[in-house]
Each structure stands twice: as structure tokens, then as C-alpha cells.
Enzyme design. Sequence first.
Site, PDB file in Angstrom:
ATOM      1  N   SER A  52       0.868  -1.192   0.000  1.00  0.00           N
ATOM      2  CA  SER A  52       0.000   0.000   0.000  1.00  0.00           C
ATOM      3  C   SER A  52       0.892   1.225   0.000  1.00  0.00           C
ATOM      4  CB  SER A  52      -0.871   0.000   1.250  1.00  0.00           C
ATOM      5  OG  SER A  52      -1.494   1.267   1.404  1.00  0.00           O
ATOM      6  N   TYR A  67      -2.076  -0.307  10.628  1.00  0.00           N
ATOM      7  CA  TYR A  67      -2.115  -0.674   9.206  1.00  0.00           C
ATOM      8  C   TYR A  67      -0.831  -0.224   8.509  1.00  0.00           C
ATOM      9  CZ  TYR A  67      -3.731  -0.741   4.316  1.00  0.00           C
ATOM     10  OH  TYR A  67      -3.852  -0.963   2.967  1.00  0.00           O
TER      11      TYR A  67
HETATM   12  P1  NAD Z   1     -10.803  -7.009  -0.346  1.00  0.00           P
HETATM   13  O1  NAD Z   1     -11.305  -6.997   1.061  1.00  0.00           O
HETATM   14  O2  NAD Z   1     -11.796  -6.907  -1.434  1.00  0.00           O
HETATM   15  O3  NAD Z   1      -9.930  -8.313  -0.549  1.00  0.00           O
HETATM   16  C1  NAD Z   1      -9.085  -8.841   0.452  1.00  0.00           C
HETATM   17  C2  NAD Z   1      -9.356 -10.333   0.560  1.00  0.00           C
HETATM   18  O4  NAD Z   1      -8.484 -10.874   1.559  1.00  0.00           O
HETATM   19  C3  NAD Z   1     -10.780 -10.637   1.015  1.00  0.00           C
HETATM   20  O5  NAD Z   1     -11.426 -11.504   0.127  1.00  0.00           O
HETATM   21  C4  NAD Z   1     -10.594 -11.252   2.379  1.00  0.00           C
HETATM   22  O6  NAD Z   1     -11.575 -12.242   2.705  1.00  0.00           O
HETATM   23  C5  NAD Z   1      -9.215 -11.843   2.294  1.00  0.00           C
HETATM   24  N1  NAD Z   1      -8.619 -12.068   3.609  1.00  0.00           N
HETATM   25  C6  NAD Z   1      -8.628 -11.244   4.661  1.00  0.00           C
HETATM   26  N2  NAD Z   1      -8.020 -11.813   5.708  1.00  0.00           N
HETATM   27  C7  NAD Z   1      -7.583 -13.034   5.291  1.00  0.00           C
HETATM   28  C8  NAD Z   1      -6.883 -14.094   5.917  1.00  0.00           C
HETATM   29  N3  NAD Z   1      -6.503 -14.028   7.193  1.00  0.00           N
HETATM   30  N4  NAD Z   1      -6.601 -15.183   5.197  1.00  0.00           N
HETATM   31  C9  NAD Z   1      -6.995 -15.259   3.904  1.00  0.00           C
HETATM   32  N5  NAD Z   1      -7.680 -14.300   3.273  1.00  0.00           N
HETATM   33  C10 NAD Z   1      -7.968 -13.190   3.957  1.00  0.00           C
HETATM   34  O7  NAD Z   1      -9.756  -5.849  -0.444  1.00  0.00           O
HETATM   35  P2  NAD Z   1      -8.830  -5.372  -1.666  1.00  0.00           P
HETATM   36  O8  NAD Z   1      -9.048  -3.944  -1.838  1.00  0.00           O
HETATM   37  O9  NAD Z   1      -8.962  -6.252  -2.801  1.00  0.00           O
HETATM   38  O10 NAD Z   1      -7.387  -5.524  -0.975  1.00  0.00           O
HETATM   39  C11 NAD Z   1      -6.410  -6.407  -1.441  1.00  0.00           C
HETATM   40  C12 NAD Z   1      -5.050  -5.965  -0.891  1.00  0.00           C
HETATM   41  O11 NAD Z   1      -4.763  -4.669  -1.379  1.00  0.00           O
HETATM   42  C13 NAD Z   1      -4.961  -5.887   0.625  1.00  0.00           C
HETATM   43  O12 NAD Z   1      -3.729  -6.363   1.059  1.00  0.00           O
HETATM   44  C14 NAD Z   1      -5.061  -4.407   0.876  1.00  0.00           C
HETATM   45  O13 NAD Z   1      -4.454  -4.007   2.095  1.00  0.00           O
HETATM   46  C15 NAD Z   1      -4.331  -3.847  -0.314  1.00  0.00           C
HETATM   47  N6  NAD Z   1      -4.665  -2.440  -0.597  1.00  0.00           N
HETATM   48  C16 NAD Z   1      -5.897  -2.107  -1.047  1.00  0.00           C
HETATM   49  C17 NAD Z   1      -6.174  -0.782  -1.316  1.00  0.00           C
HETATM   50  C18 NAD Z   1      -7.510  -0.353  -1.806  1.00  0.00           C
HETATM   51  O14 NAD Z   1      -7.700   0.827  -1.952  1.00  0.00           O
HETATM   52  N7  NAD Z   1      -8.432  -1.242  -2.073  1.00  0.00           N
HETATM   53  C19 NAD Z   1      -5.202   0.194  -1.102  1.00  0.00           C
HETATM   54  C20 NAD Z   1      -3.941  -0.188  -0.656  1.00  0.00           C
HETATM   55  C21 NAD Z   1      -3.683  -1.515  -0.397  1.00  0.00           C
END
Ligand code: NAD
Length: 703
Positions: free
Chosen positions: A580, A593
Site C-alpha cells: 500500500s 495498518y
Molecule cells: P478485499 O477486502 O476486497 O480483498 C481482500 C481479501 O483478503 C478478502 O477476500 C478477504 O476475505 C481476504 N482475507 C482477509 N483476511 C484473510 C486471511 N486471514 N486469510 C486469507 N484471506 C484473507 O480488499 P482489496 O481492496 O482487494 O485488498 C487487497 C489488498 O490490497 C490488501 O492487502 C489491501 O491491504 C491492499 N490495498 C488495497 C487498497 C484499496 O484501496 N483497495 C489500497 C492499498 C492496499
Amino acid sequence: MLDTPTSNQSPLLADLWDAAHAATLSEPERLLYRSNLLGSDKRITNYGGGNTSSKIRMADPLTGELVDVLWVKGSGGDIGSMKLDGFATLYLDKLHALAKRYTGEEMEDAMVDLYPHTTFNLNPRATSIDTPLHGFLPARYVDHVHPDAVIAIAASADSRKITEEVWGGEIGWLPWRRPGFELGMWLKKFAEENPTAKGVVLEAHGLFTWGDSEEECYKRTVGSINKAIAWLADKSGGKPVFGGVKVPAADAATRRAVASAVMPVIRGLISEGTRKLGHFDDQPAVLDFVGSNDLDKLAPLGTSCPDHFLRTKIAPLVLPFDPATETVADLLPRLAPAIEAYRAGYAAYYERCKRPNSPAMRDPNAVVYLIPGIGMITFAGDKATARIAGEFYVNAINVMRGADTVSTYRGLPEQEAFDIEYWLLEEAKLQRMPKPKSLAGRVALVTGGAGGIGLATARRLAGEGACVVICDIDQTALAVADAALAKAFGRDVIAAFPVDVTKEETVVALFHEAAAAFGGLDILVSNAGIASSAAIEDTTLALWQRNMDILSTGYFLVSREAFKLLKAQNRGGSIVFIASKNGLVASPGASAYCTAKASEIQLARCLALEGAPHGIRVNVVNPDAVLRGSKIWSGEWRAQRAEAYKVDEGGLEEVYRQRSMLKLSVYPEDIAEGVYFFAADLSSKSTGNILNVDAGHAPSFTR
Ligand code: NAD
């Protein structure tokens, strides 16, 4: 341990013909109905094997007059799943006229170029080399199939005698001859000399049957196979299968564990040119064969039916093992020398049999690997081909089982096998294959694959030809994502496993499952994650720990297991972390975070250092403000951010767009594109890098 060989009694085939339904169909549709019925049972014919035909009177589009048209399965395709467009259509009189052009065996290949001149109604479906086998038989309805029970007889040392014993004069017998115009002439002559015959067994190959109606033809095919099944069951009753058990099968968990340990090592050793994908099969028929006394005698004889060995190579590689007295540590050192010896043997076979105009030697590695007590592993350039090769070898096992118990099994003579394997027409078919996609032969594992960015990434990688394992803690979302991906890309190339990335034992098991599912790993996308925000004094230890567990520890655990697998495979690899911008830039009110995300980035750099000597690249993609599709952005986090920016939740996307330097929204597909870059060979010279996909955010510029 299991030690009971399964019974060698096969149930008879059912007669599935529905006359009332058939009466509602047109003649071509009835041919399709007959074909699909026959192809629906693998005991009748193997996948893609066999062909069916009808000679149908139809109006000629040129003259309007009625003419006889040969409808016959075209090149490629499978009678079980084909549609009407899978049939080639030829003017029968023009096909017959080709017999005047045919002067002998030396014209065999040249005849294939003449078939398009006989095409009826501009049908674009290419004709198969089996076309003359149907066209010159006088019967209107002809089936050609590869039933295990019939090939067992056809591949026996005394197949002619057994054919007479089983079918009397009703079904005749012809010696081995590879399919083509000459065999068409043989069949024509046979039918002329034996006007009462209803079919013929082709030595080492399969069965031809015919009839005066669709129904009669279908029933004769099924009935003839049933006679073979019943005869084999009668003759083999009470006899031990394959000479009895030598190595009892290990229990199912041990079998899978051994397979998951050896598959990546084999894959690494045989993926020199192109990467291979693996398939593991330990069904009872396989275990009977690999654990039998006769394995060492039968396996080297090779398969007989040309369809079989084109898929499986002439012989499998047997890897000696006894799970009762040995462990996988004993087996692993045997792999490299055994594979080396197989390659040398294949090269010697090529040298012995090659002709002056033979194509260059193809991949000398085995397709089928047999491990006593454990099962069968097959490898090919794509997953479906690896699975189908396994299915074909099961057909071959069934054939050997039948032939071995009632007579002496005989493979095809080596030179015949070579001439088919290196047939110039086969080579031309291979040359026409489309260029593989950029990730063909690769296996990718995406954690959090049921989430927004994870699913978009899985789609992107599968779209480039990779096999994809998705895993997630959310089992409901995982099942939905798995079904959607399988629908889009095919069941063969997608696997899904529930996992909690914070739990060491489930992560270890996940990588074993991935290895058994596809044979190894090339790409890991560590993406599973959450987001949280709280002022430092409101950050509970539980909240802090949760961020550390999922983001920091979770990324560590999956990377560690990926490293073990990639190193065992010894073909490099690519690990991509979804971190991130908050791993680079501090944000107020999100210390847990941000700190956990920063630790991911530092971990990636450490792993880039450790991975480089092994060709393992580790890079980071930093998303920012990917609202669409993200579950993170659907809950509390979204409400908190909206409150912080003093807008309603619907206005949040616009806030982030305006905050970006490029004034653009960032979508999951944009992040997936960044992942693809690091996953593919496009970035083969990049490791330890960070790619921000955030529509421009100056504080996140890396130095
Ligand atoms: P999302 O919640 O749609 O997807 C994350 C997935 O991880 C979910 O399906 C969830 O069930 C799964 N998950 C959570 N804990 C888990 C565990 N202990 N074991 C296995 N699976 C688990 O969110 P996203 O936006 O697709 O995020 C994906 C990644 O991108 C994350 O690491 C997030 O921190 C990072 N990120 C996202 C953004 C954003 O703006 N969406 C920004 C920066 C970083």
C-alpha cells in the site's frame, strides 16, 4: 494401507437409444445423437478418439438434385461433446473417384490434400485421416470406436483367434495398419469379400461396426463391446489382476503428500524448454497397475492404440518406490537419474527409427510417471492435456489388464509407433498450433483471491494462460469467485482452497495442495489483507495484532512456503506483494495498518536479496484508493474515510480522483496489470522494485 486389488469384472454397457426421441430428429441430428451417446462413456471410446458417419441423401446446392453425402467426424473434436459443425461433409461419388488417383501406399499422405476437393456445401470443417475408412465401407451407418475391452483383444498376441472366438463370423479381423487411404481400401475389400459381416476388429487399434439404420448401428456397437466385456470377465474371473499385488497402496493422505513433494521436482527437471503442468491420479485402476507384480514387465511394452501413445508417449517412466518401507526422502534422489535415463532412451529410439525426412526430435521427457503405492503423475504443456494424457493411460491400463489376463499383451512395434508419432501430417498439425499465451504453463497462487484486487488479478493471469490457485478466508466469496473463474477460463485451470494466511499449518497445506493440483508454482501474489484506522490511543492490542498477523505474518508465511516450493522446483519464480502507499507514507489514525504495510515492503526487499541467486524475483505493487470491488471499502473503513473528508460515502471516489495527480480513479484491473508486469517475463530483469498504481501521489514517489 490398502492391499485389495479391485475386481476385474466390468459391468456391461447400457443400451441408451431412445427411439421416440430419435424419431423427432433429422438425419444429421440423429448422427450427432448417436455420436454423443457413444462418446458419453469412456469405456466405449477415449476422449477425442473414434469417429462416426452417415451417408445421407441431400439436395446438392449446385444442381438441386439428390446426392449421397458422407457426414463424418472432422479432424479434431470428440464424439462425446461435438456439435453438428464438427462433421465434415463430402460428396460420396467424388470421394470414391479418388480411388482412381490412388496408386499405392506411397500416395497415402498426398491423398489427404485431395479431400477438400470433395467438400459438400462449402463446409469449412477439415476432413480427418480416418475419412476413407468410413467412405469406402458400403454400409450407410458406420461407427469406429476404441473400447478398452475390444482393444484388449486387439492388442493380444493371438487377437485374430480371440476375435473369432468372441464374435464368430459376425465381426471380422484385419491386421495392424495405420489409418489412411490404404486402410480404407482394405476395409472396402473386406466388406466386399464378407458381405454378411457386421464389423471388423483392427489389430492393436479398435472396432468398426455398421448397420442399415442409425439404431441398428448403435446397438451393434454397444452389443459387440458387451460381448468383449463379458468374454473378458468370464476368462479372467478368479485370476489375480496384473499378477497380484507387489507394493500395496499407501493411504490417500500419504499418496497425495508424496505426489505433492515429487511433482515440483519432476516439473523442474522436465521444464527446460517449455514449462509443464502436472496432473495426479490415484484411482483404483491406477493403483492396481502401479503396485502390481507385472508392472515392470508391462510398462515398457508401451501402449498399443495410436490414440493412446500419441498422448502418453510410447512408454511411461516407472519410479521405483515402496511406501511401506521408504519415505519421500528416499524417492527424491531417484528422480533426476531416472529422468535422465528416460531422455537418453527416447533419444536412442529416435535415432533407431528416424527416416531421412523425419521432423527433428521432440521433447524427450516422459509424459506418464508411475509410482508404486502412490499413483500416476502426468505432465504436459497445459493442464487439460496433462489430465487427458492420464485418462488415456488409464485406457491403456484397462487394455493391458484385459490382454494380460487372457493372453499376452503386445504393444505396437517400435517403428510403427515412431512413424505415427513423427508422421509429417502430425507435424503439420503441431506447426499450425497458435502461439502460446505469455503465461502458458505457469502456475500462479493468489491469496485473498476472492476479494476485489485478488479476483481481478486471478482473471488477468488466467487470461494470459496461467493456471490459477485462489485462496481466501471467506469461503462463501471463494466459492463464488471459483465458479466465475472456472466459467470464464475452464475447470481445468482454476483451483480454490480456503485458507487463513495467519495459520501456519493451513498455509503449509495450501502449498502442498497447489503442488498436487498443477505440479508446482511459478507466481505468488500475496494480497490477502484488511484495512483499519484508529488513533494510537484507541488502537487496542487486538487491532494492532490483527494487522500484524494478517499483513506482516501472513505475507511472511506464504512467502516462506512459496520459497520452499520454488527452490525444490529450481526454475526461479516471481513473488508479488500487494502492499500500500501507506507502507511508504505515514497516515494519521492508521498506525497499525501503516506499520504492518511497511513491514511487508521491507520483507519484500529482504526476500529479493535471498531469492536472486535462485532466480526468484520479489516486487511490490502499491495500490491506492481502489474503491470499486474492494470489500475493504465497503465497511467501516469507507464510513470513516467519508467522515474524515466530510462527504457522503457515494462522494468518496470523486474525492480520491481529485486528490490524485492524474485526476483518475484506480480500479482493481489497474492493480492487476501491475501484478501481471511483475509476474511475467516482461520484468525478468526487475527485482526488489516498487510500482505505485495510484494515479499519481507525490508523497509516495520512491527514491
Ligand atoms: P478485499 O477486502 O476486497 O480483498 C481482500 C481479501 O483478503 C478478502 O477476500 C478477504 O476475505 C481476504 N482475507 C482477509 N483476511 C484473510 C486471511 N486471514 N486469510 C486469507 N484471506 C484473507 O480488499 P482489496 O481492496 O482487494 O485488498 C487487497 C489488498 O490490497 C490488501 O492487502 C489491501 O491491504 C491492499 N490495498 C488495497 C487498497 C484499496 O484501496 N483497495 C489500497 C492499498 C492496499
